[in-house]
Write an enzyme that holds these catalytic residues in place. Structure first.
Site, PDB file in Angstrom:
ATOM      1  N   LYS A   1     -51.025   0.334 -49.888  1.00  0.00           N
ATOM      2  CA  LYS A   1     -51.305   0.898 -51.214  1.00  0.00           C
ATOM      3  C   LYS A   1     -50.402   0.260 -52.268  1.00  0.00           C
ATOM      4  CE  LYS A   1     -47.377   3.667 -51.557  1.00  0.00           C
ATOM      5  NZ  LYS A   1     -46.241   3.379 -52.430  1.00  0.00           N
TER       6      LYS A   1
ATOM      7  N   ASP B   1     -46.225  10.005 -48.823  1.00  0.00           N
ATOM      8  CA  ASP B   1     -47.314   9.077 -49.136  1.00  0.00           C
ATOM      9  C   ASP B   1     -48.508   9.228 -48.203  1.00  0.00           C
ATOM     10  OD1 ASP B   1     -46.209   7.886 -51.308  1.00  0.00           O
ATOM     11  OD2 ASP B   1     -45.384   6.173 -50.224  1.00  0.00           O
TER      12      ASP B   1
END
Ligand code: C5P
Length: 301
Positions: free
Chosen positions: A17, A143
């Site tokens: 990401k 996350d």
């Protein structure tokens, strides 16, 4: 003899990401930080292959990655088994491409890939509903929940509160080409947050300002992805790791691009135009950071 476990192995993609927008807005009583962040998965990532087995085990293509119980894949598997009382087991094989200590979410994404694979292996009798699955992911790492989503999201709280971006805003991000690059060293996430806290309160962006900035970008259909880029974790990281601002300044001056750090670093990225030749940027990166630098072209998912 028929072996009931001899079914096809399962393969799950574990994307990296990027934090396109990361505003750390303050510290919470539990020591974690509050943030407002726009995060997009990449088309680049690790691959996790799962085979039914007795107990849980992990092998990894990268010998630098610890494949012991500290690995988030095994921690995810143990947490899944405890939460679902699934009596099965799995042998995981991790094809590691995303570097660690990069702010690219590699370990968190691997953990979520393990959860996805186990959801399938365990079958509907044991699989978790979406909400408990998201809660389990949040316990594994700040996350992790974002990797349960496929599209760019706004992340709030310590990372567990997710909202989709307005459709028009997401359209300005999805499919964008990116060049991701990381020096030979990584930055430990707790260290990065610790440095930010040591410079408080000036190092935080007040939440209202962060929200106003994000809303202004979302509400302006002419604002390109480049206008969103922000990361207030850069100054403390750049003060210690001068190789980062040295290269980023060069890329701005000689490459005509606007680079940013992702998450707590040390990986950085630039958005590329569809016709842009990344070769001159790659040359500047190699020149500054040498052959140990990781350089990868990808797209926002
Ligand atoms: O949740 P995760 O394990 O990724 O967090 C690693 C470390 O990063 C935490 O121990 C904390 O020091 C810091 N962190 C934080 N605030 C967040 C996310 C991470 O302070 N929202």
């Amino acid at each position: 003899m028929h072996d009931a476990f001899a079914v096809d192995p399962l393969t799950v993609f574990a994307p990296a990401k990027l934090n396109l927008f990361l505003a750390v807005t303050g510290r919470r009583p539990d020591g974690f930080h509050e943030l407002v962040s726009v995060v997009a998965s990449l088309t680049f990532g690790d691959t996790l292959t799962v085979t039914p087995a007795e107990g849980f085990s992990l092998t990894c293509t990268d010998p630098e990655v610890p494949a012991d119980e500290s690995n988030l894949v095994l921690r995810a598997a143990r947490a899944f088994a405890a939460a679902t009382r699934w009596p099965g087991g799995a042998a995981f094989r991790l094809e590691k491409r995303v570097p660690a200590g990069a702010g690219l979410g590699g370990g968190s994404s691997d953990a979520v890939a393990a959860l996805r694979a186990l959801q399938t292996l365990a079958g509907p009798a044991h699989a978790l509903a979406p909400e408990p699955l998201a809660e389990l992911a949040a316990q594994l790492g700040s996350d992790c929940p974002l990797f349960l989503r496929g599209e760019p999201v706004v992340m709030r709280g310590r990372g567990e509160r997710l909202a989709p971006l307005p459709a028009d805003a997401a359209r300005r991000l999805r499919g964008r080409r990116v060049l991701v690059f990381k020096p030979g060293f990584g930055i430990p996430t707790p260290w990065a947050y610790g440095r930010l806290a040591a410079r408080a309160p000036g190092s935080y962006l007040p939440a209202a300002e962060a929200e106003a900035r994000l809303a202004a970008w979302c509400d302006d259909p002419t604002a390109p992805a480049e206008a969103l880029l922000f990361n207030n974790m850069e100054p403390p990281a750049f003060a210690k790791f001068v190789a980062l601002p040295t290269l980023l300044d060069r890329l701005r001056e000689r490459g005509g691009v606007e680079p940013r750090m992702s998450g707590s670093g040390s990986a950085c990225f630039v958005l590329l135009g569809d016709g842009t030749d990344p070769a001159p940027l790659r040359a500047l990166i190699r020149d500054a950071w040498g052959e140990s630098a990781f350089v990868q072209e990808s797209r926002l998912a």
